[in-house]
Design a protein around this motif. Structure first.
Motif, PDB file in Angstrom:
ATOM      1  N   HIS A   6       0.841  -1.200   0.000  1.00  0.00           N
ATOM      2  CA  HIS A   6       0.000   0.000   0.000  1.00  0.00           C
ATOM      3  C   HIS A   6       0.875   1.248   0.000  1.00  0.00           C
ATOM      4  CE1 HIS A   6       0.632  -0.700   4.382  1.00  0.00           C
ATOM      5  NE2 HIS A   6       0.705   0.622   4.437  1.00  0.00           N
ATOM      6  N   GLU A  53      -3.654   3.834   2.106  1.00  0.00           N
ATOM      7  CA  GLU A  53      -3.900   3.980   3.542  1.00  0.00           C
ATOM      8  C   GLU A  53      -3.826   5.461   3.896  1.00  0.00           C
ATOM      9  OE1 GLU A  53      -0.517   2.777   5.992  1.00  0.00           O
ATOM     10  OE2 GLU A  53      -1.859   2.172   7.611  1.00  0.00           O
ATOM     11  N   HIS A  77       4.577   7.092   3.346  1.00  0.00           N
ATOM     12  CA  HIS A  77       5.424   5.908   3.206  1.00  0.00           C
ATOM     13  C   HIS A  77       4.943   5.012   2.072  1.00  0.00           C
ATOM     14  CE1 HIS A  77       2.297   4.460   6.081  1.00  0.00           C
ATOM     15  NE2 HIS A  77       2.405   3.327   5.415  1.00  0.00           N
ATOM     16  N   ALA A  79       4.743   0.923   1.349  1.00  0.00           N
ATOM     17  CA  ALA A  79       4.818  -0.363   2.046  1.00  0.00           C
ATOM     18  C   ALA A  79       4.962  -1.500   1.050  1.00  0.00           C
ATOM     19  CB  ALA A  79       3.569  -0.576   2.893  1.00  0.00           C
ATOM     20  N   GLU A 127       8.004   0.830   4.510  1.00  0.00           N
ATOM     21  CA  GLU A 127       7.393  -0.073   5.478  1.00  0.00           C
ATOM     22  C   GLU A 127       7.442  -1.498   4.935  1.00  0.00           C
ATOM     23  OE1 GLU A 127       3.247   0.824   6.221  1.00  0.00           O
ATOM     24  OE2 GLU A 127       3.010  -0.803   7.644  1.00  0.00           O
TER      25      GLU A 127
HETATM   26 ZN    ZN Z   1       1.323   1.655   6.080  1.00  0.00          ZN
END
Ligand code: ZN
Length: 134
Positions: A6, A53, A77, A79, A127
């Motif tokens: 994500h 997210e 971020h 991921a 992440e």
């Molecule tokens: Zn995340």
């Protein structure tokens, strides 16, 4: 590492941003979840196979609050899905990356997570996510 799991976006106001992303993506969020240990509220959208997210700070000392104070809203971020987060942390440490939490912690959406310090990854907070098998 597998596919991008994500993309995390820091927002100031979840309600406003949920409405905005609903319009943008043409779908409603499928889940909202608070992660108390991180001081964040999260909201998840699927756009086709891609997951977004949204993250809103719930405390002043939350990483998201600090990020927004410093950089404003935006991409926070990226991921990546991994099969074995412990092995991946060890591999990245070996490669010279700084891992923010060397012991994986429970993140949102049923994941074990660890973060790579952006200073060692061209300014990108990475992440690692491993799905928790129920
Ligand atoms: Zn995340």
């Amino acid at each position: 590492m597998n596919k991008i799991e994500h993309i995390g976006i820091a927002v100031k106001d979840m309600e406003t941003s949920n409405t905005l992303f609903e319009k943008l993506l043409g779908v409603s969020n499928y889940k909202m979840e608070e992660v108390l240990s991180e001081g964040v509220k999260t909201s998840f959208f699927m756009a086709g196979p891609n997951k977004i997210e949204l993250l809103e700070a719930t405390t002043d000392d939350s990483a998201i609050a600090k990020f927004i104070a410093k950089k404003g809203e935006g991409i926070h971020h990226i991921a990546f899905d991994v099969d074995d987060i412990v092995a991946e942390i060890a591999r990245l440490k070996q490669e010279g990356f700084v891992i923010l939490n060397e012991t994986p912690k429970k993140g949102a959406d049923n994941k074990l997570v660890a973060f790579v310090h952006p200073k060692t990854a061209n300014g990108v907070l990475v992440e690692l996510c491993q799905e928790i098998v129920k």
